[in-house]
Design a protein around this motif. Structure first.
Motif, short mmCIF file in Angstrom:
data_model
loop_
_atom_site.label_atom_id
_atom_site.label_comp_id
_atom_site.label_asym_id
_atom_site.label_seq_id
_atom_site.Cartn_x
_atom_site.Cartn_y
_atom_site.Cartn_z
N LEU A 340 43.29 37.90 45.99
CA LEU A 340 42.89 37.49 44.64
C LEU A 340 43.36 38.53 43.63
CD1 LEU A 340 39.18 36.38 45.29
CD2 LEU A 340 41.27 35.00 45.47
N HIS A 341 43.49 38.12 42.39
CA HIS A 341 43.82 39.06 41.32
C HIS A 341 42.66 39.26 40.36
CE1 HIS A 341 48.49 38.76 41.71
NE2 HIS A 341 47.94 39.57 42.59
N SER A 342 41.50 38.76 40.74
CA SER A 342 40.31 38.89 39.91
C SER A 342 39.16 39.35 40.78
CB SER A 342 39.96 37.54 39.26
OG SER A 342 41.05 37.04 38.51
N GLY A 343 38.25 40.08 40.16
CA GLY A 343 37.10 40.59 40.88
C GLY A 343 35.81 39.92 40.45
N MET A 344 34.78 40.18 41.23
CA MET A 344 33.44 39.67 40.95
C MET A 344 32.51 40.87 40.84
SD MET A 344 33.76 36.53 43.65
CE MET A 344 35.41 36.87 44.30
N PRO A 345 32.20 41.32 39.62
CA PRO A 345 31.42 42.54 39.45
C PRO A 345 29.98 42.39 39.92
CG PRO A 345 31.76 41.46 37.34
CD PRO A 345 32.61 40.73 38.34
N ARG A 346 29.46 43.46 40.48
CA ARG A 346 28.07 43.45 40.95
C ARG A 346 27.13 43.56 39.75
NH1 ARG A 346 23.89 46.67 43.47
NH2 ARG A 346 23.24 45.73 45.44
N CYS A 347 26.11 42.74 39.80
CA CYS A 347 25.14 42.70 38.71
C CYS A 347 24.39 44.03 38.62
CB CYS A 347 24.15 41.56 38.97
SG CYS A 347 22.86 41.44 37.73
N ARG A 348 24.13 44.48 37.39
CA ARG A 348 23.39 45.72 37.21
C ARG A 348 21.91 45.57 37.58
NH1 ARG A 348 24.98 47.18 31.31
NH2 ARG A 348 26.21 45.28 31.38
N GLY A 351 22.00 43.21 43.74
CA GLY A 351 21.85 42.14 44.70
C GLY A 351 22.85 41.00 44.63
N ARG A 352 23.63 40.89 43.56
CA ARG A 352 24.57 39.76 43.44
C ARG A 352 25.89 40.21 42.82
NH1 ARG A 352 21.65 34.31 41.20
NH2 ARG A 352 19.58 34.55 42.12
N TYR A 353 26.96 39.48 43.19
CA TYR A 353 28.26 39.62 42.55
C TYR A 353 28.52 38.35 41.74
CZ TYR A 353 28.98 43.41 45.92
OH TYR A 353 28.85 44.55 46.66
N HIS A 354 28.92 38.49 40.49
CA HIS A 354 29.07 37.34 39.60
C HIS A 354 30.51 36.81 39.63
CE1 HIS A 354 25.08 37.17 37.75
NE2 HIS A 354 25.05 38.47 38.00
N VAL A 355 30.63 35.48 39.78
CA VAL A 355 31.92 34.82 39.90
C VAL A 355 32.40 34.39 38.52
CG1 VAL A 355 33.20 32.96 41.03
CG2 VAL A 355 31.20 33.96 42.16
N PRO A 356 33.61 34.81 38.09
CA PRO A 356 34.10 34.40 36.77
C PRO A 356 34.57 32.95 36.77
CG PRO A 356 35.76 35.71 37.89
CD PRO A 356 34.54 35.73 38.77
N SER A 414 22.15 35.75 33.70
CA SER A 414 23.42 35.02 33.75
C SER A 414 23.26 33.74 34.56
CB SER A 414 24.51 35.89 34.36
OG SER A 414 24.78 37.01 33.54
N LYS A 415 23.80 32.64 34.04
CA LYS A 415 23.59 31.32 34.65
C LYS A 415 24.74 30.89 35.56
CE LYS A 415 21.09 29.79 30.49
NZ LYS A 415 21.54 30.93 29.65
N GLY A 416 25.81 31.66 35.63
CA GLY A 416 26.94 31.28 36.46
C GLY A 416 26.68 31.55 37.93
N PRO A 417 27.53 31.03 38.82
CA PRO A 417 27.34 31.25 40.26
C PRO A 417 27.47 32.72 40.63
CG PRO A 417 29.48 30.26 39.83
CD PRO A 417 28.73 30.23 38.54
N SER A 418 26.75 33.12 41.65
CA SER A 418 26.80 34.52 42.09
C SER A 418 26.71 34.57 43.61
CB SER A 418 25.66 35.33 41.45
OG SER A 418 24.40 34.75 41.75
N ILE A 419 27.17 35.67 44.17
CA ILE A 419 27.25 35.86 45.61
C ILE A 419 26.35 37.01 46.02
CG2 ILE A 419 28.79 36.51 47.51
CD1 ILE A 419 31.05 35.11 45.90
N ARG A 420 25.50 36.77 47.00
CA ARG A 420 24.60 37.82 47.49
C ARG A 420 25.40 38.99 48.09
NH1 ARG A 420 19.42 37.31 45.56
NH2 ARG A 420 18.82 35.10 45.56
N ASP A 421 24.82 40.18 48.01
CA ASP A 421 25.51 41.35 48.56
C ASP A 421 25.23 41.51 50.05
OD1 ASP A 421 22.91 42.14 48.43
OD2 ASP A 421 23.26 43.99 47.31
#
Length: 449
Positions: A340-348, A351-356, A414-421
């Motif tokens: 991938l050329h894009s990242g999913m930053p971890r929420c401050r 517990g989650r990484y946010h998907v752009p 944030s209301k977008g999809p996120s991925i658990r760590d």
């Protein structure tokens, strides 16, 4: 670039990019997937083949995109013998099967070593990176100039959102791990330097020899020969010499880096690296008699990757944070992969990484053959993604990761999809990892070349 792709990718500049519900993105994402398919099906040979096999003329749903995804192994489908034999003509033709633009095989076929081949491709606008190959063959990935420009923009935007640190050119950057000198890493490194580095100081250079694509692939080939028992005595000697020299350089770098960090302790620092390197430098800093109270309270950190099999104490994270005085809100972590050329930053909030919005998550069954039904809350499966920002190759990949994705609002709002760590590799869970379509795709790509 299609209109839907443009609408999604330009959100990279929006502060609200992680705050858009998945349902609000669905129509644009499906339209963008179809735009990319129509643009690339005749340009990228393997995509056209996959479409023909599936009888696809257009993408009208997320499910119809699944047969077009490539297993991550597709970028490792070249025969390793071509590296050993320096068959740059064949490697170039193989690379052409996964490239959007035609690789000029004839003009790059004469090269001394792999780094020379890479340099010749770069001069033609084809930027080749490879993975570290720590667990096997390296993935070889081609990108365009548009991709390099995107990586610079996206990396800083994701870091700013995930860390809360504004790009004010008021920090001193300290990398605490050797970094592979591949085009993507160089592009993002340049972007971070431009955005963060205080121009009154020179950016610290981690004192180890550069890791080039050539040195990475040479080590992979040597490890393979040793594992299958075909390594000659002189190759074993070369491997041992290279490993010893690298280890000595890393050992010496720890003390040099620790002293440099201590000397800069009153400045705002941005430290980065793998956990093993960060811990080693932190330990050396403590041995010099310094800890959190001696460092600027506005320091920030970026940790790339996991432990990489490093054996560290249970409190290694806390030890590093407390050494460099890293506050929780400036602890930036990111989930991504070379494909991938894009990242999913971890929420401050943790517990989650946010998907752009321009990265479409497609969660599959373990075999990677079928899209799982999407509930309204959280579910688990094999991670597959389509990065709509990618220009130089196909953006759809089936990964080796098992993830848990959540479509409910995050604790941060944030209301977008996120991925658990809680991300794990299937290979680590079961000792092996089989993706249903991998054999067919790999064989086709290798056969075309």
């Amino acid at each position: 670039m299609g209109k839907a792709v443009e609408r999604l990718t330009r959100l990279v500049q929006s502060e609200a990019r992680y705050d858009i519900p998945a349902g609000d993105l669905q129509a644009d994402q499906i339209a963008a997937l179809n735009e990319r398919f129509q643009e690339r099906r005749d340009a990228i040979k393997i995509v056209g083949r996959r479409a023909d096999d599936a009888g696809l003329k257009q993408v009208r749903s997320f499910g119809e995109a699944v047969p077009l995804l490539l297993p991550h192994t597709a970028y490792k489908s070249y025969p390793e013998s071509w590296l050993a034999q320096k068959r740059w003509d064949r490697l170039s033709k193989w690379l052409d099967t996964v490239s959007t633009y035609r690789v000029p095989a004839d003009t790059v076929s004469v090269a001394n070593e792999v780094d020379d081949w890479i340099e010749k491709l770069s001069a033609q606008g084809f930027f080749v990176s490879c993975s570290s190959g720590t667990t096997g063959k390296s993935a070889v990935l081609v990108a365009s100039q548009a991709d390099m420009d995107w990586c610079k923009t996206e990396a800083v935007a994701a870091y700013t959102w995930g860390s809360g640190v504004q790009p004010a050119k008021d920090r001193r950057i300290f990398g605490m791990a050797p970094v592979a000198q591949v085009p993507r890493n160089l592009a993002t490194g340049e972007a971070y330097t431009t955005a963060l580095q205080d121009p009154n100081y020179e950016r610290f250079a981690y004192p180890v020899p550069p890791i080039t694509v050539g040195s990475l692939t040479q080590m992979v080939v040597l490890r393979k020969a040793i594992a299958d028992g075909t390594a000659r005595p002189e190759e074993l000697a070369t491997f041992e010499k290279m490993s010893a020299a690298r280890q000595q350089a890393v050992n010496e770098a720890v003390g040099i880096t620790a002293q440099a960090v201590v000397d800069a302790r009153s400045s705002k620092l941005h430290v980065s690296g793998l956990w093993s390197g960060l811990y080693a430098v932190a330990k050396a800093v403590r041995e010099l008699g310094y800890a959190a109270q001696d460092f600027n309270p506005e320091n920030s950190i970026y940790v790339g990757g996991g432990l990489k099999r490093a054996n560290l104490p249970d409190d290694y994270r806390e030890f590093v944070y407390q050494t460099f005085n890293i506050q929780a809100q400036r602890n930036y972590q990111n989930y991504s992969m070379q494909e991938l050329h894009s990242g999913m930053p971890r929420c401050r909030e943790g517990g989650r990484y946010h998907v752009p919005p321009w990265v479409v998550p497609l969660i599959l069954d373990k075999s990677g053959d079928k899209l799982l039904p999407v509930p309204d809350d959280e579910y688990e499966g094999r991670a597959a993604f389509f990065d709509l920002s990618i220009d130089g190759r196909w953006g759809g990949v089936i990964s080796g990761d098992r993830i848990s994705i959540d479509f409910r609002p995050c604790a941060c709002g944030s209301k977008g999809p996120s991925i658990r760590d809680t991300i794990v590799r299937y290979a680590d869970l079961e000792g092996d990892d089989k993706i249903g379509c991998a054999g067919t795709v790999d064989a086709y790509v290798r056969g075309v070349a």
